[in-house]
Design a protein around this motif. Structure first.
Motif, mmCIF file in Angstrom:
data_model
loop_
_atom_site.group_PDB
_atom_site.id
_atom_site.type_symbol
_atom_site.label_atom_id
_atom_site.label_comp_id
_atom_site.label_asym_id
_atom_site.label_seq_id
_atom_site.Cartn_x
_atom_site.Cartn_y
_atom_site.Cartn_z
ATOM 1 N N PRO A 30 0.773 -1.129 0.086
ATOM 2 C CA PRO A 30 0.292 -0.179 0.385
ATOM 3 C C PRO A 30 1.104 1.378 -0.448
ATOM 4 O O PRO A 30 2.256 1.398 0.586
ATOM 5 N N GLN A 148 -7.460 0.290 5.300
ATOM 6 C CA GLN A 148 -6.457 0.424 4.365
ATOM 7 C C GLN A 148 -5.584 2.027 4.598
ATOM 8 O O GLN A 148 -4.259 2.473 4.781
ATOM 9 N N ARG A 152 -1.641 3.218 5.869
ATOM 10 C CA ARG A 152 -1.400 3.611 5.167
ATOM 11 C C ARG A 152 -0.481 4.589 5.022
ATOM 12 O O ARG A 152 0.758 5.605 4.758
#
Length: 551
Positions: A30, A148, A152
Motif C-alpha cells: 500500500p 487501508q 497507509r
C-alpha cells in the motif's frame, strides 16, 4: 540489458517460480497517501481527542463528543459540489450517528454503542461511495477503507532522518509487525468475550504490568501512548478516504424492478437453428407456473388449518392450565413459527424472481394465491406475538421477549415489501434495500430505550410469584434505584432465583437477595467515586448517583 519483467516473461517452463519484478513488489505494498493541510491538522487533533475521551474510560458522553468530531470532519473535508451532499443515505447516517451518540450520553447502553459505531461506519461508507444504497455494502466499504487508511498513514510515517541505520532498521521492523499485532488483538478480543476467566487473568496481568512500568518509567504513561496510537489509526480511517469500488460495482448490476429475460431459467422454450425445441436446457414457463400454483394452493390449505387452530386456541380466552410449561410452549413454538414465516418469504421470492412475473395467462391466479399466503403468514406472526405476550404476562420481561417484539415489527414490514414484489414486480435487491433500512431504524429505536429500567419496573410487581433477582442485579447500575425502591417487593416474593456459574439456577432467600443488592450498590458507589471524570458518566449515572446519595 534485460529487466526482470522481460526475464519473467521469457522464463522457461519447469524451471521453478518466475522472478518477480521490483515494480510488481512495489505495487503490492500500500502506498502512502499525500495528505492535505486539513487532514494533517485533523490527524493529531483526533488522536489527542481520542486519548482524552477514551483512555481508561467507559462509553458515555465521550462517544457523543467523538461522533460530533467525525461528522464535523466529514462536512469540512467534503467539497461543496460533492455528490455525497446530495445523498439521502448520507444525511440519514449523519442524523443516526448524532442520535445514537446522544443516546450513549444519556444511557450508555450496549445497543446504543452498537448503533453509534454502525452509524459512523456507514456514514464513512457513503462518503467513500455516495452512489451506494445498500447499508450492508456501505458498512463493508467503510471497513475496507478504514483498514487501508490506517495502514497507509502508518506506512507514510518515516524514521528520524538523522537517527542512523539502527533506528531506520528498527522502524522498518516495527512497521512489519503491525499486521501480526492486529491479528493478535482480534483473537484476544474474541477470547476475552468467550472466556470470562481469561478476561480476569488478562486484567490481573495488565495491572501487574502497569505497576511495573510505573516503577520503571514513572514519567511515561504507556497507556496514553497506546491510546494515542489507536486514536491515530481511528482518526486516519475517518479523515483519509481510500476508494473501495468492489461493492459499488457489484451493486450497480442490480435494479429496483424485474425485467423480462428470454434466455434464462423460467423463460419460453428456445429453438435451435434446426428449429427443434431445446427441452433439456430451460424449464418451460407453464410448468413452473403449474408448480407454483399447486404449491401455493397446498400450503394455503395447510396454513389455514394451523391458523384456525391458533385463533381458536390462543386468540380468545387463552388461560394456561396448572402445570403447563409456558416457557417451552413459547420458546419452541416461537422459533418454529418464525422459521416458517422466513421460509414462506423465501419461497415467494424464488417463484417471483424472473419471467413468472410476466406470464399473462396465469399471473392473476398466481398473484392472488401468493397474496393470500402472505396474509396468512401475517396471521401466523400475530399468533407468535400472542405467545410472546402470554409469556410476558405470566413470567415477566426479558431481553429476548423485547427482541421478539421488534423482530415481529420487521416481519410485518418484510411481508409488506413481499406484497410490493408480487404486485409491482420489485426485485430482491429492492426488498433487501428496504428491509435493511428498516433494520437500521429498529436499531435506532432500541438505542433510544431505557430497557433495563423498564424490565426491572415490570418484573418487580407483587403479582409475580417468582423473580430472577440475579438477572436484575447483573444489569447496568442505572437499574439500582429501581431495585432499592422495590426492596419490600423483593422480600415478599415467594421464590427468588439467581443464575449459577455454568448456566444453571439456584433458589436464594430474601435475606441473601438483600445482601447481594447491598453489595451491588456498594460496588457501584465505589466505582463511581473511583472514576470521577465526565467522559464515561452518563445522564443515567448522574441520576443514579443522586438517588443513592453518592458524594
Amino acid at each position: 540489458m534485460i529487466d526482470s519483467a522481460q526475464a519473467s516473461a521469457s522464463w522457461p517452463a519447469g524451471q521453478g517460480p518466475r522472478p518477480v519484478s521490483p515494480a510488481a513488489i512495489a505495487a503490492s505494498v500500500p502506498a502512502a497517501v499525500p495528505l492535505t493541510f486539513v487532514q494533517k491538522l485533523l490527524l493529531p487533533l483526533g488522536a489527542v481527542l481520542f486519548d482524552w475521551l477514551f483512555c481508561l474510560q467507559e462509553g458515555g458522553p465521550n462517544m457523543f463528543v467523538f461522533t460530533v468530531f467525525v461528522v464535523a470532519a466529514q462536512l469540512v473535508l467534503l467539497p461543496k459540489v460533492a455528490a455525497v451532499r446530495r445523498s439521502g443515505y448520507f444525511w440519514l447516517m449523519v442524523g443516526g450517528s448524532l442520535f445514537s451518540g446522544a443516546m450513549m450520553a444519556v444511557y450508555g447502553s450496549a445497543v446504543a454503542a452498537l448503533a453509534c459505531v454502525a452509524s459512523v461506519l456507514m456514514l464513512l461508507g457513503y462518503v467513500n461511495q455516495p452512489h451506494l444504497k445498500l447499508v450492508q455494502y456501505a458498512l463493508l466499504t467503510a471497513v475496507g477503507s478504514v483498514v487501508q487508511a490506517g495502514l497507509r498513514v502508518l506506512l507514510g510515517l518515516r524514521a528520524p532522518r538523522y537517527g542512523g541505520e539502527g533506528v531506520r532498521r528498527s522502524w522498518y521492523y516495527a512497521r512489519m509487525l503491525l499486521m501480526p499485532l492486529g491479528v493478535l488483538a482480534a483473537f484476544h478480543i474474541l477470547f476475552a468475550i468467550a472466556n470470562p476467566r481469561y478476561l480476569a487473568l488478562f486484567g490481573r496481568v495488565m495491572d501487574a504490568l502497569g505497576e511495573w512500568l510505573v516503577w520503571l518509567l514513572p514519567e511515561l504513561s504507556v497507556v496514553h501512548v497506546v491510546f494515542l496510537m489507536l486514536g491515530l489509526l481511528v482518526t486516519a480511517g475517518v479523515v483519509v478516504v481510500v476508494p473501495v469500488y468492489l461493492y459499488a460495482d457489484h451493486e450497480s448490476r442490480f435494479g429496483e424492478f424485474i425485467r423480462r429475460q428470454r434466455d434464462r431459467v423460467a423463460s419460453f422454450a428456445v429453438r435451435r437453428p434446426n428449429f427443434q425445441l431445446n427441452t433439456h436446457r430451460v424449464l418451460d414457463l407453464r410448468k413452473e407456473f403449474v408448480a407454483a400454483v399447486a404449491l401455493f394452493a397446498l400450503v394455503n390449505v395447510l396454513l389455514l388449518v394451523v391458523n384456525a387452530i391458533d385463533i381458536n386456541w390462543l386468540w380468545f380466552g387463552f388461560v394456561p392450565k396448572p402445570g403447563f410449561d409456558l416457557t417451552q410452549f413459547v420458546h419452541e413454538g416461537t422459533y418454529v413459527l418464525i422459521f416458517s414465516i422466513l421460509l414462506a418469504m423465501g419461497i415467494v421470492l424464488w417463484f417471483f424472481r424472473r419471467n413468472l412475473n410476466f406470464y399473462a395467462p396465469g399471473l392473476p391466479w398466481l398473484r392472488w394465491g401468493a397474496t393470500v399466503w402472505v396474509l396468512q403468514n401475517a396471521v401466523l406472526a400475530v399468533s407468535v406475538g400472542l405467545r410472546n405476550y402470554y409469556y410476558i404476562q405470566n413470567c415477566g420481561l426479558a431481553y429476548k421477549r423485547i427482541g421478539v417484539c421488534f423482530f415481529l415489527i420487521l416481519v410485518f414490514f418484510g411481508l409488506g415489501t413481499v406484497l410490493l414484489k408480487i404486485w409491482q414486480r420489485r426485485s430482491a435487491y429492492s426488498l433487501i434495500r428496504l428491509n435493511s433500512v428498516a433494520v437500521y431504524a429498529v436499531l435506532l429505536l432500541l438505542a433510544a430505550g431505557n430497557w433495563e429500567v423498564w424490565i426491572a419496573n415490570y418484573n418487580l410487581q407483587s403479582r409475580f410469584r417468582s423473580i430472577d433477582i440475579g438477572f436484575l442485579l447483573n444489569m447496568p447500575g442505572r437499574v439500582l434505584p429501581t431495585l432499592v425502591a422495590r426492596r419490600e417487593v423483593i422480600s415478599r416474593t415467594p421464590k427468588l432465583t439467581a443464575a449459577t456459574e455454568y448456566g444453571g439456577a439456584e433458589v436464594i432467600t430474601a435475606a441473601e437477595a438483600q445482601r447481594r443488592l447491598d453489595a451491588a450498590v456498594a460496588n457501584w458507589k465505589s466505582r463511581f467515586q473511583t472514576h470521577p471524570d465526565w467522559q464515561g458518566r452518563t445522564y443515567a449515572d448522574w441520576r443514579t448517583a443522586q438517588f443513592l446519595q453518592v458524594q
